[in-house]
Design an enzyme around this catalytic site. Structure first.
Site, PDB file in Angstrom:
ATOM      1  N   GLU A  84       1.037   4.346   1.031  1.00 10.49           N
ATOM      2  CA  GLU A  84       0.434   5.307   1.938  1.00 10.49           C
ATOM      3  C   GLU A  84       1.537   6.082   2.652  1.00 10.49           C
ATOM      4  O   GLU A  84       2.582   5.526   2.978  1.00 10.49           O
ATOM      5  CB  GLU A  84      -0.470   4.591   2.943  1.00 10.49           C
ATOM      6  CG  GLU A  84      -1.637   3.856   2.276  1.00 10.49           C
ATOM      7  CD  GLU A  84      -2.433   3.019   3.269  1.00 10.49           C
ATOM      8  OE1 GLU A  84      -1.866   2.657   4.324  1.00 10.49           O
ATOM      9  OE2 GLU A  84      -3.596   2.722   2.988  1.00 10.49           O
ATOM     10  N   ARG A 135       1.033   1.749  13.604  1.00 10.96           N
ATOM     11  CA  ARG A 135       0.099   0.710  13.159  1.00 10.96           C
ATOM     12  C   ARG A 135       0.120   0.481  11.647  1.00 10.96           C
ATOM     13  O   ARG A 135      -0.616  -0.347  11.145  1.00 10.96           O
ATOM     14  CB  ARG A 135      -1.329   1.069  13.590  1.00 10.96           C
ATOM     15  CG  ARG A 135      -1.801   2.402  13.065  1.00 10.96           C
ATOM     16  CD  ARG A 135      -3.200   2.753  13.549  1.00 10.96           C
ATOM     17  NE  ARG A 135      -4.237   2.187  12.717  1.00 10.96           N
ATOM     18  CZ  ARG A 135      -5.544   2.332  12.937  1.00 10.96           C
ATOM     19  NH1 ARG A 135      -5.954   3.025  13.973  1.00 10.96           N
ATOM     20  NH2 ARG A 135      -6.435   1.785  12.149  1.00 10.96           N
ATOM     21  N   HIS A 136       0.953   1.218  10.915  1.00 11.70           N
ATOM     22  CA  HIS A 136       0.955   1.124   9.457  1.00 11.70           C
ATOM     23  C   HIS A 136       2.280   0.582   8.915  1.00 11.70           C
ATOM     24  O   HIS A 136       3.357   0.956   9.389  1.00 11.70           O
ATOM     25  CB  HIS A 136       0.698   2.491   8.815  1.00 11.70           C
ATOM     26  CG  HIS A 136      -0.715   2.954   8.933  1.00 11.70           C
ATOM     27  ND1 HIS A 136      -1.141   3.820   9.912  1.00 11.70           N
ATOM     28  CD2 HIS A 136      -1.810   2.660   8.181  1.00 11.70           C
ATOM     29  CE1 HIS A 136      -2.444   4.049   9.768  1.00 11.70           C
ATOM     30  NE2 HIS A 136      -2.861   3.361   8.724  1.00 11.70           N
ATOM     31  N   SER A 154     -11.071  -6.289   7.071  1.00  8.48           N
ATOM     32  CA  SER A 154     -12.080  -5.633   6.252  1.00  8.48           C
ATOM     33  C   SER A 154     -12.665  -6.700   5.341  1.00  8.48           C
ATOM     34  O   SER A 154     -11.928  -7.508   4.772  1.00  8.48           O
ATOM     35  CB  SER A 154     -11.453  -4.511   5.426  1.00  8.48           C
ATOM     36  OG  SER A 154     -12.445  -3.818   4.705  1.00  8.48           O
ATOM     37  N   ARG A 197       0.852  -1.191   0.000  1.00  6.24           N
ATOM     38  CA  ARG A 197       0.000   0.000   0.000  1.00  6.24           C
ATOM     39  C   ARG A 197       0.889   1.243   0.000  1.00  6.24           C
ATOM     40  O   ARG A 197       1.707   1.426   0.909  1.00  6.24           O
ATOM     41  CB  ARG A 197      -0.909   0.017   1.237  1.00  6.24           C
ATOM     42  CG  ARG A 197      -1.870  -1.177   1.332  1.00  6.24           C
ATOM     43  CD  ARG A 197      -2.946  -1.123   0.269  1.00  6.24           C
ATOM     44  NE  ARG A 197      -3.788  -2.303   0.257  1.00  6.24           N
ATOM     45  CZ  ARG A 197      -4.991  -2.372   0.832  1.00  6.24           C
ATOM     46  NH1 ARG A 197      -5.471  -1.328   1.477  1.00  6.24           N
ATOM     47  NH2 ARG A 197      -5.694  -3.477   0.754  1.00  6.24           N
ATOM     48  N   GLU A 248      -8.707  -1.805  13.742  1.00  7.72           N
ATOM     49  CA  GLU A 248      -9.232  -2.601  12.626  1.00  7.72           C
ATOM     50  C   GLU A 248      -8.193  -3.622  12.189  1.00  7.72           C
ATOM     51  O   GLU A 248      -7.071  -3.274  11.809  1.00  7.72           O
ATOM     52  CB  GLU A 248      -9.566  -1.686  11.442  1.00  7.72           C
ATOM     53  CG  GLU A 248     -10.011  -2.448  10.196  1.00  7.72           C
ATOM     54  CD  GLU A 248      -9.705  -1.712   8.921  1.00  7.72           C
ATOM     55  OE1 GLU A 248      -9.330  -2.383   7.945  1.00  7.72           O
ATOM     56  OE2 GLU A 248      -9.819  -0.473   8.903  1.00  7.72           O
ATOM     57  N   ARG A 252      -0.807  -6.610  12.212  1.00  6.40           N
ATOM     58  CA  ARG A 252      -1.666  -5.877  13.150  1.00  6.40           C
ATOM     59  C   ARG A 252      -2.248  -6.816  14.204  1.00  6.40           C
ATOM     60  O   ARG A 252      -2.313  -6.475  15.388  1.00  6.40           O
ATOM     61  CB  ARG A 252      -2.796  -5.179  12.405  1.00  6.40           C
ATOM     62  CG  ARG A 252      -2.413  -3.851  11.809  1.00  6.40           C
ATOM     63  CD  ARG A 252      -3.650  -3.075  11.404  1.00  6.40           C
ATOM     64  NE  ARG A 252      -3.303  -1.800  10.799  1.00  6.40           N
ATOM     65  CZ  ARG A 252      -4.192  -0.907  10.409  1.00  6.40           C
ATOM     66  NH1 ARG A 252      -5.495  -1.156  10.548  1.00  6.40           N
ATOM     67  NH2 ARG A 252      -3.815   0.236   9.877  1.00  6.40           N
TER      68      ARG A 252
END
Length: 422
Positions: free
Chosen positions: A203, A209-210, A348, A201, A345, A396
């Site tokens: 981002e 957390r990423h 998903s 990803r 989260e 995570r």
């Protein structure tokens, strides 16, 4: 024959041969104490008159196992012979026995190739391996087939944003941000499929957390009645994963002092609308349409206080907040859901659109060009069943299960906004 540290208790009073790394050493005159580490643990070795190498050298030790209340684990090996198999050529950049309290977090990550040898550093990876083992085992029993999908793709599963571009001969290609489109196609082949593979990803986040590359545990199944069946499956799947972690990595869980959660059974399910109402009216939090990290954290605390659980499903997300392939509802919501664990989260998922014309309409409504998805769209001309699935972020989940301060410690060699080495 080599004996592992974990099996020494079965050899008290006997001569054994150990192979491992010099974890720590101390000279007390004519007596020398060293700690030998192998993949199963650490044992004290007593010797004398040796010219000991630097820590992290690999050794072979032959000696007698005796009980010693003051030694780690209550046992020690009185060495009769010690051979250096490969000496460390220089001191380690971080003292491995002291890594968790002396080194800066960036230093631990910068020298990951050696700091991972520490017991607490490697423990999350052992737990994660057990979680993945439980993931595969449960799904295999339920008639799922493991698949292996391309990681260099023409377009993203969720559009053109957030993609790492790569040169692919004379064309432009991308690193896959999800196996979503391929696992849907494979539902038409096997009905039930899963994959364990990295995703990327693009981002800009630089938070605890990423990650920009992470391990995704993907599930997809066909011939479902609604997304409720998908959530039911995930509950049972997570229970097996947690059980396997306790069985296969219990020592590591205890070493890290992790507060193990209750098993995910009958997880509460709040609609997105109800979750926003609770945040606004009961918790006094000014929530927007989407749920922020703080909103998720508050909902996690709410679930713990009200239902005594660490787990919470948020369902019926608005269509604007879900990918184009999520099955819409007439009221503007979807059959999409997220799973929160301790306010974060980790999943998903949802039911997907399975009719060709509806997929075309959804792509156009999102401002996306159907031409870029032709290989994916074609399969929906041939009777795709109602289907759905989810993806679990392995790092995570590991981070939250073990209470790690940073998700990077749940991956051997993390890749984030600023890290490409080691």
């Amino acid at each position: 024959m080599r004996v592992l540290v974990k099996d020494l208790k079965e050899h008290i009073g006997k001569q054994v041969e150990l192979w491992g790394f010099l974890h720590w050493r101390r000279d007390l005159g004519k007596i020398q104490f060293l700690l030998l580490r192998d993949r199963t643990g650490i044992v004290q070795v007593v010797t004398g008159g040796q010219r000991l190498p630097l820590p992290e050298s690999s050794l072979r030790v032959r000696g007698v196992v005796v009980e010693s209340p003051k030694a780690p684990g209550g046992l020690e090996v009185q060495a009769e012979a010690l051979e250096v198999l490969s000496p460390a050529l220089e001191p380690t950049p971080v003292e491995i026995p002291k890594e968790e309290w002396r080194a800066h977090p960036d230093t631990l990550l910068e020298y990951r190739y050696v700091t991972l040898r520490g017991e607490k550093a490697r423990a999350p990876l052992r737990v994660q391996a057990a979680l993945v083992r439980g993931f595969r085992r449960y799904l295999d029993r339920q008639g799922f087939t493991e698949i292996f999908t391309p990681k260099v793709v023409r377009a993203g599963a969720e559009g053109g944003s957030g993609l790492f571009g790569v040169d692919y001969f004379e064309k432009r290609a991308y690193l896959a941000q999800s196996p979503q489109l391929y696992k849907q196609i494979m539902v038409g082949v096997f009905e039930r499929v899963y994959e364990v593979a990295p995703v990327w990803r693009m981002e800009e986040h630089h938070t605890s957390r990423h990650l920009n590359e992470y391990l995704s545990l993907d599930v997809e199944m066909g011939f479902i009645g609604s997304e409720e069946e998908i959530m039911d499956l995930e509950e049972a799947l997570l229970q097996e994963m947690l059980e396997e972690a306790l069985t296969g990595a219990g020592d590591e869980i205890r070493l890290l002092g992790a507060e193990w959660p209750s098993f995910p059974k009958d997880i509460p399910r709040l609609t997105h609308k109800e979750a926003r109402r609770i945040l606004k009216e009961e918790l006094g939090y000014p929530v927007g349409q989407d749920l922020s990290e703080e909103a998720e954290r508050l909902l996690g605390e709410y679930a713990k206080a009200r239902w005594g659980t660490d787990w919470l499903f948020i369902t019926k997300y608005p269509r604007a907040l879900r990918p184009f392939y999520t099955h819409p509802e007439p009221d503007g919501t979807t059959r999409g859901f997220d799973l929160l664990f301790r306010g974060l989260e980790i999943t998903s998922g949802g039911q997907r659109i399975h009719r060709y014309e509806e997929l075309l309409e959804s792509l156009k409504a999102k401002g996306m060009d159907p031409e870029g998805f032709q290989g994916y769209l074609e399969v929906f001309k041939y009777g795709m069943p109602p289907h759905g699935g989810f993806a679990i972020g392995a790092e995570r989940l590991t981070q939250k299960l073990l209470g790690l301060p940073n998700v990077r410690y749940a991956r051997a060699f993390p890749r984030d906004r600023h890290r490409l080495t080691p």
